[in-house]
Write an enzyme that holds these catalytic residues in place. Sequence first.
Site, PDB file in Angstrom:
ATOM      1  N   SER B  11      14.649   8.610 -40.834  1.00 48.99           N
ATOM      2  CA  SER B  11      14.301   8.238 -42.112  1.00 48.99           C
ATOM      3  C   SER B  11      14.962   6.819 -42.197  1.00 48.99           C
ATOM      4  O   SER B  11      14.533   5.843 -43.204  1.00 48.99           O
ATOM      5  CB  SER B  11      14.575   8.932 -43.220  1.00 48.99           C
ATOM      6  OG  SER B  11      15.917   9.202 -43.289  1.00 48.99           O
ATOM      7  N   ASN B  88      19.012  11.430 -32.924  1.00 49.46           N
ATOM      8  CA  ASN B  88      19.590  10.279 -33.724  1.00 49.46           C
ATOM      9  C   ASN B  88      20.646  10.489 -34.823  1.00 49.46           C
ATOM     10  O   ASN B  88      21.535   9.718 -35.096  1.00 49.46           O
ATOM     11  CB  ASN B  88      18.559   9.423 -33.938  1.00 49.46           C
ATOM     12  CG  ASN B  88      18.966   8.198 -34.934  1.00 49.46           C
ATOM     13  OD1 ASN B  88      19.327   7.013 -34.631  1.00 49.46           O
ATOM     14  ND2 ASN B  88      18.512   8.535 -36.359  1.00 49.46           N
ATOM     15  N   TYR B 153      34.394  10.302 -35.389  1.00 50.51           N
ATOM     16  CA  TYR B 153      33.210   9.876 -34.963  1.00 50.51           C
ATOM     17  C   TYR B 153      33.190   9.682 -33.397  1.00 50.51           C
ATOM     18  O   TYR B 153      32.144   9.984 -32.732  1.00 50.51           O
ATOM     19  CB  TYR B 153      33.042   8.515 -35.623  1.00 50.51           C
ATOM     20  CG  TYR B 153      31.636   8.033 -35.308  1.00 50.51           C
ATOM     21  CD1 TYR B 153      30.202   8.271 -35.975  1.00 50.51           C
ATOM     22  CD2 TYR B 153      31.535   6.699 -34.711  1.00 50.51           C
ATOM     23  CE1 TYR B 153      29.181   7.904 -35.665  1.00 50.51           C
ATOM     24  CE2 TYR B 153      30.299   5.978 -34.524  1.00 50.51           C
ATOM     25  CZ  TYR B 153      28.988   6.854 -34.871  1.00 50.51           C
ATOM     26  OH  TYR B 153      28.050   6.021 -34.567  1.00 50.51           O
ATOM     27  N   ALA B 155      34.941  10.939 -31.060  1.00 50.51           N
ATOM     28  CA  ALA B 155      34.944  12.438 -30.417  1.00 50.51           C
ATOM     29  C   ALA B 155      33.532  12.968 -30.520  1.00 50.51           C
ATOM     30  O   ALA B 155      33.039  13.480 -29.315  1.00 50.51           O
ATOM     31  CB  ALA B 155      35.887  13.384 -31.130  1.00 50.51           C
ATOM     32  N   LYS B 157      30.868  11.408 -30.332  1.00 50.96           N
ATOM     33  CA  LYS B 157      29.777  10.495 -29.562  1.00 50.96           C
ATOM     34  C   LYS B 157      30.286  10.670 -27.940  1.00 50.96           C
ATOM     35  O   LYS B 157      29.494  10.249 -27.018  1.00 50.96           O
ATOM     36  CB  LYS B 157      29.808   8.850 -30.148  1.00 50.96           C
ATOM     37  CG  LYS B 157      29.514   8.779 -31.492  1.00 50.96           C
ATOM     38  CD  LYS B 157      27.841   9.282 -31.742  1.00 50.96           C
ATOM     39  CE  LYS B 157      27.222   8.882 -32.861  1.00 50.96           C
ATOM     40  NZ  LYS B 157      25.850   9.350 -33.032  1.00 50.96           N
ATOM     41  N   ILE B 186      25.402  -2.531 -34.868  1.00 49.80           N
ATOM     42  CA  ILE B 186      23.907  -2.773 -35.254  1.00 49.80           C
ATOM     43  C   ILE B 186      23.707  -2.690 -36.801  1.00 49.80           C
ATOM     44  O   ILE B 186      24.492  -2.069 -37.533  1.00 49.80           O
ATOM     45  CB  ILE B 186      23.083  -1.239 -34.778  1.00 49.80           C
ATOM     46  CG1 ILE B 186      23.424  -1.201 -33.166  1.00 49.80           C
ATOM     47  CG2 ILE B 186      21.712  -1.782 -35.148  1.00 49.80           C
ATOM     48  CD1 ILE B 186      23.089  -2.300 -32.464  1.00 49.80           C
TER      49      ILE B 186
END
Lengths: 81, 245
Positions: B11, B88, B153, B155, B157, B186
Amino acid sequence: MDRSEIENRIKNLLVSELGLDESRVSAEATFEEDLEVDSLGVVELLMALEDEFGVKIPDEEAEEIGTVGEAVDVVEAKLAG
Amino acid sequence: MTKVALVTGGSGGIGRAVALELAARGNRVAVNYYVGFAEAAAEVLEEIGSAGGEGVTVQADVSDPQDVAQMFATVTEQLGPVDILVNNAGITRDGLLLRMETDDWDAVLSTNLRSVYLCSKAALRPMVRSRWGRIVSISSVAGLSGNVGQANYAASKAGVVGFTKSVAKEVGSRGVTVNAIAPGFIDTDMTRKLPDEVRDAASGSIALGRFGLPREVASAVGYLASEDAAYITGQVLVVDGGMAL
């Protein structure tokens, strides 16, 4: 369901799901050596068996399945309750 | 030939761009969203539709096994079995480890990594059966290099990377490829939360001198999800504008 029907349905699954040559599938055939099914293929077979027969095959029972006939044994026992 | 793609967390941010990219490539796209993001998901679907594409929206908490099962049932019924899965959905709960709450650790690991396990497992069976499939998971440069304030985060990823490489080996023989993308900075809501000095310092460390755009990540996902990338699996494609951490 009698044993020969279970066996026929399992043989059909092996042909349709694992793409095995029907002429090679006998009760004595071993998955690993005779039919050259890899470890993922065995998992695919188990999932297909569970769907086809509506049974649950735990890992420790799955380990006992080495041949087509043994797969029939396990399913037959499960269906007998 | 048109495929069915499912984008978790589709979304907003990178997920939205990925959904649009996959639709533009002719895939029918299921846009997953978390409760509260129905409107944003509907807008993504509308955009897909006005560009001549096709898709659905589907609400689910992707860290919840029952929600995930329901989501796959819904998508399969409405579009068909999922051929392309893009993991995602992700969150951050930043803070130095010494001050990190266990809840912040658990929430990030659940949303970012448990979801990848649940969704990939659900997607794999029909993929293996049809001897074709694509799983692309969004990792992060933080998972490769580490980042201050992001132990949870990073860990999660890094976990995505290990997961990707393992599953790629498990299902490669069935025509299913499993890859990850590691975006750098990004321009999304996630990075807009960063303090200005962090953003400026980050830009200075990027060879291209700017933050990336969501669509610049999406195009890489689109490629890995396509037939063109059939011989690429178990890889982590870094999309960071040439960053030195």
